[in-house]
Structures are given as structure tokens and as C-alpha cells.
Design an enzyme around this catalytic site. Sequence first.
Site: not given
Length: 345
Positions: A70-72
Amino acid sequence: MKLKILELFGGIGAPRKALENLGVDVKSIDYVEILPYAVTAYNAMYDNNYKPQSVLDWNINVDLLIHGSPCQDFSNAGKNDLKSGRSILYERTLEIIDRELKPRPKYVIWENVKGLIGKKHIKHYQHYIKKMESFGYINYTGILNSLDFGIPQNRERVFTISIRNDISKWFNFEVLRKRPMQPLINFLEDNPQAIDGYDVVQPSMIKSIETGKTTIAMTYVNTITTKVVRWNTSLVWKDYTNFYVYPRGTDGKLINGSHNRAWKEDKYIGCIPASKIPQISKIEDKHLLFRYLTQRECFRLMGFTDEDFDKILLKKIPKNTLYKLAGNSIVVQVLEAIFEELLDL
């Protein structure tokens, strides 16, 4: 010989789609994704029966490992703590490579947002590279934009290609096969008059159009995200049959909207300089002019076919979740170019 792959944080299976498009004989050893609807979509496209599972409690052995944690939290506003946050799940990938894959994969691909190598988060990237080097990998990193691979979406992503140091292979981002960007209209719905329920009606969004904060897509869209109703999305003209493109004077070829684009002079507007945002604040009923991209259009702009999308649609996945699945994926054509170079296809 089948290429054995493992997809961690697998989403809707863009790596597998890219490999199959290239004619690679793929054996999916496992696919790990915790979001149930993503698993449903993956199973629908590839006729599998995987169950949602966490990357935290898994092990197996493969040739090629692809992961996109996940890149958030690597965004400018994200967390920046190596011991917390969603994006830190890449640490679990490192544990799997180190302790649970025997032998270690020949190739590992990590995809993430550009912010990963920015000043605020560069220590995450450096930590990952040092670990991979200690595991016996040579690493290559590049920033790729889907605009360069035929897709009219301005989506920059960081790719780290790691090759086990006993493999006689070097990776060169400079030689990846580029493709001319296709016209955006090729990715939009065929019948604009039949599209209903996608009008821009939220006052905040209409205001953001007036101020130029939200852009009107002419030649390409901004990065597709997990939510469509947000200021940094791209809107399209509701009746895009109302525009055309002049040919270039030099060779007569059409210009895909970057120059000389004009709209017929009726209730819309006339010529629009390519360098300026339309002065739409002078036009009444702005919400009748623009709409959001449909879910189908978002899947097309991520490189998936209508056949793929139709299989997923049969699973009755909620509308907003379909946007999330597209926004979390990787552009298939970018992966195709990577695999062509990595696997000497």
C-alpha cells in the site's frame, strides 16, 4: 517451461495480465491480497478460487515475485515511520524473501508511488535496497509514466527491479519499448448520451473546476486514484462527440488533442488554446457539461479489456469499490514493457 509467479498485495492481477498478453506460460503459485473484492475480481478474470489472505502469514517458493505494498503513506501527507503505517508492509515482503522463499526468487519487482524516493520517504527506499543487497540482489530503479506506454493517463510510478546476483542478466530502463500515446477518446464510452449518473453536481467540485484546481481532460487524464470525487481527478466533457482535432499542416496527421483542439460553437464553447484552462466560469449550468470517468473507462486506462471488466461486473462489486480496484492497480502496458526486457521476450 512455466514461469512461476507470486503476487503479493496482488490487487486485480495486472502483472499476470501483462505476462499473459505477452504469451508467457504463467503458473500462479500464489496470489496474496487481503481485500475481498479485489480477490473476487481477480478470480473472475483468471478463473481462480483464491481466498483473501494476509501477507503477514504466508510462505511458498517462486521464480518471480511482484509486490506493490500500500502506497498511501508514501504520499506527501502520509506517515513516515518505519515501524508503523500501511506502507510498511513492504517489510513483510523482505521477511518472506529472507526467510520463507527457498531458493529466493530470481527476480523481484516492487512498484510504488514517486513519493517513495522523495526527501521525506527516501529512507524507506534506501532501507529496502540495502536489505535486498544483503539478500544477494542487484537492484535497478526507474520512474515510468504510463503516458510513454500508449495509455493517456499521467501516472508516474517508481519500479525497483531486483535480480538475484547469480543470474546473468542486467536490466536497462532506457531500452524499454515505448508506445505512442493513444487518443483519450479511444478509452471513453462509445455512446456518451447513454451515460447517466456521472454528472458533476457536488458544489465543491464545481467550484474546483471554476478555480482550475480540477482539470478537464483533453488529451490525457490525471492519475486514476481510489476515489473519483476528489479535486485532483480528471473530468471529461459529457458530450465529447462535440469536439474534433485539426490535422497538422506539415504532414496532415491528426494531433491527439495537444494542439489545435476546438469545440463546435453551439451551447458549449469555441476554440480552446491548448495552453489555457477553459474559462468555464462564464458558462451556465457547468454541471451539465462535465462528468466523471466511468468505472469501465478507468479499467481501460489501467490497460484491462472490456472482457476483463465484464467478468468483474458480473460479481456485483459496488461502484466505489471498482474505482478503488482500478486506482490500486498497475498499468498493464508498463508491466509488459518491463517483462519484455527482464525476461528477454
